[in-house]
Design a protein around this motif. Structure first.
Motif, mmCIF file in Angstrom:
data_model
loop_
_atom_site.group_PDB
_atom_site.id
_atom_site.type_symbol
_atom_site.label_atom_id
_atom_site.label_comp_id
_atom_site.label_asym_id
_atom_site.label_seq_id
_atom_site.Cartn_x
_atom_site.Cartn_y
_atom_site.Cartn_z
ATOM 1 N N PHE A 144 0.694 -1.237 -0.088
ATOM 2 C CA PHE A 144 0.193 -0.007 0.001
ATOM 3 C C PHE A 144 0.836 1.398 -0.045
ATOM 4 O O PHE A 144 2.014 1.193 0.186
ATOM 5 C CB PHE A 144 -0.847 0.083 1.103
ATOM 6 N N ASN A 145 0.159 2.270 -0.365
ATOM 7 C CA ASN A 145 1.012 3.728 -0.426
ATOM 8 C C ASN A 145 0.300 4.564 0.530
ATOM 9 O O ASN A 145 -0.848 5.053 0.460
ATOM 10 C CB ASN A 145 0.675 4.248 -1.787
ATOM 11 N N PRO A 146 1.074 4.957 1.439
ATOM 12 C CA PRO A 146 0.246 6.166 2.577
ATOM 13 C C PRO A 146 0.136 7.275 1.789
ATOM 14 O O PRO A 146 1.012 7.760 1.151
ATOM 15 C CB PRO A 146 1.229 5.964 3.618
ATOM 16 N N MET A 147 -1.097 7.903 2.068
ATOM 17 C CA MET A 147 -1.463 9.208 1.382
ATOM 18 C C MET A 147 -2.495 9.916 2.444
ATOM 19 O O MET A 147 -3.005 9.379 3.257
ATOM 20 C CB MET A 147 -2.123 8.946 0.071
ATOM 21 N N ARG A 148 -2.366 11.242 1.879
ATOM 22 C CA ARG A 148 -3.151 11.979 3.069
ATOM 23 C C ARG A 148 -3.906 13.090 2.092
ATOM 24 O O ARG A 148 -3.447 13.418 0.919
ATOM 25 C CB ARG A 148 -2.253 12.680 4.082
ATOM 26 N N TRP A 149 -4.871 13.690 2.758
ATOM 27 C CA TRP A 149 -5.754 14.873 2.139
ATOM 28 C C TRP A 149 -5.776 15.925 3.123
ATOM 29 O O TRP A 149 -6.337 15.377 4.341
ATOM 30 C CB TRP A 149 -6.964 14.337 1.459
ATOM 31 N N PRO A 150 -5.757 16.829 2.926
ATOM 32 C CA PRO A 150 -5.346 17.781 1.608
ATOM 33 C C PRO A 150 -3.889 17.656 1.788
ATOM 34 O O PRO A 150 -3.118 17.261 2.782
ATOM 35 C CB PRO A 150 -5.725 19.147 1.703
ATOM 36 N N ALA A 151 -3.033 18.013 0.698
ATOM 37 C CA ALA A 151 -1.654 18.136 0.659
ATOM 38 C C ALA A 151 -1.257 19.057 1.577
ATOM 39 O O ALA A 151 -1.955 20.133 1.942
ATOM 40 C CB ALA A 151 -1.626 18.631 -0.658
ATOM 41 N N PRO A 152 -0.185 18.702 2.352
ATOM 42 C CA PRO A 152 0.360 19.749 3.287
ATOM 43 C C PRO A 152 0.633 21.119 2.448
ATOM 44 O O PRO A 152 1.229 21.123 1.381
ATOM 45 C CB PRO A 152 1.711 19.216 4.116
ATOM 46 N N PRO A 153 0.626 22.428 3.415
ATOM 47 C CA PRO A 153 1.205 23.489 2.635
ATOM 48 C C PRO A 153 2.599 23.465 2.307
ATOM 49 O O PRO A 153 3.251 22.800 3.287
ATOM 50 C CB PRO A 153 0.538 24.637 3.818
ATOM 51 N N ASP A 154 2.833 24.327 1.314
ATOM 52 C CA ASP A 154 4.450 24.155 1.047
ATOM 53 C C ASP A 154 5.077 25.105 2.070
ATOM 54 O O ASP A 154 4.640 25.926 2.469
ATOM 55 C CB ASP A 154 4.385 25.030 -0.364
#
Length: 154
Positions: A144-154
């Motif tokens: 699996f590929n760990p992901m998150r939403w939303p993208a963290p701010p730059d």
């Protein structure tokens, strides 16, 4: 297409849809014992237990058929998001994700949300605004590929 909270009567057709899609898109490249464990951990009994534990599930129903479903765990983790092949590519995954996200926020949770995406599902999650948070991982033979939403701010 109606999106509504999952009922107990939906557990078996949801599990059947998950099983069919898992055979095609998830477990085909696993060792047999890992595939068997994954399928057992996502069968009707397991989904019924998730409902009992408070996982928030919604189903998309199209003319009486379960077209897809989404499940959230603990108000922060997208646990299941599956769309039947006849309905893929029509925006149903986005509608299910939007429904789950809004219901989770209305229940008092707040982003960020996480998901463990199969290799096949990564492009779909990227289109939904998820971003990878690390390299592909493997646990008990399941990649699996760990992901998150939303993208963290730059």
């Amino acid at each position: 297409m109606l999106i509504r909270p999952m009922l107990g009567a939906d557990v078996v057709p949801v599990a059947q849809l998950l099983h069919t899609l898992a055979l095609t898109f998830i477990v085909h490249d696993m060792r047999p014992e890992a595939a068997a464990t994954f399928l057992r951990d996502n069968d009707a009994e397991a989904i019924a237990r998730h409902l009992e534990r408070g996982f928030a599930y919604h189903v998309a129903e199209d003319d009486g058929a379960i077209a897809g479903f989404v499940g959230m765990r603990e108000g922060s983790h997208l646990f299941h998001l599956f769309v039947g092949t006849p309905w893929q590519g029509r925006g149903l995954a986005r509608r299910l994700w939007d429904c789950a996200r809004m219901a989770t926020i209305a229940a008092g949770s707040a982003p960020p949300f996480t998901v463990n995406a199969s290799n096949y599902a990564v492009p779909a999650y990227l289109r939904l605004g998820f971003v990878p948070t690390g390299p592909m991982m493997e646990k008990n033979g399941v990649r699996f590929n760990p992901m998150r939403w939303p993208a963290p701010p730059d």
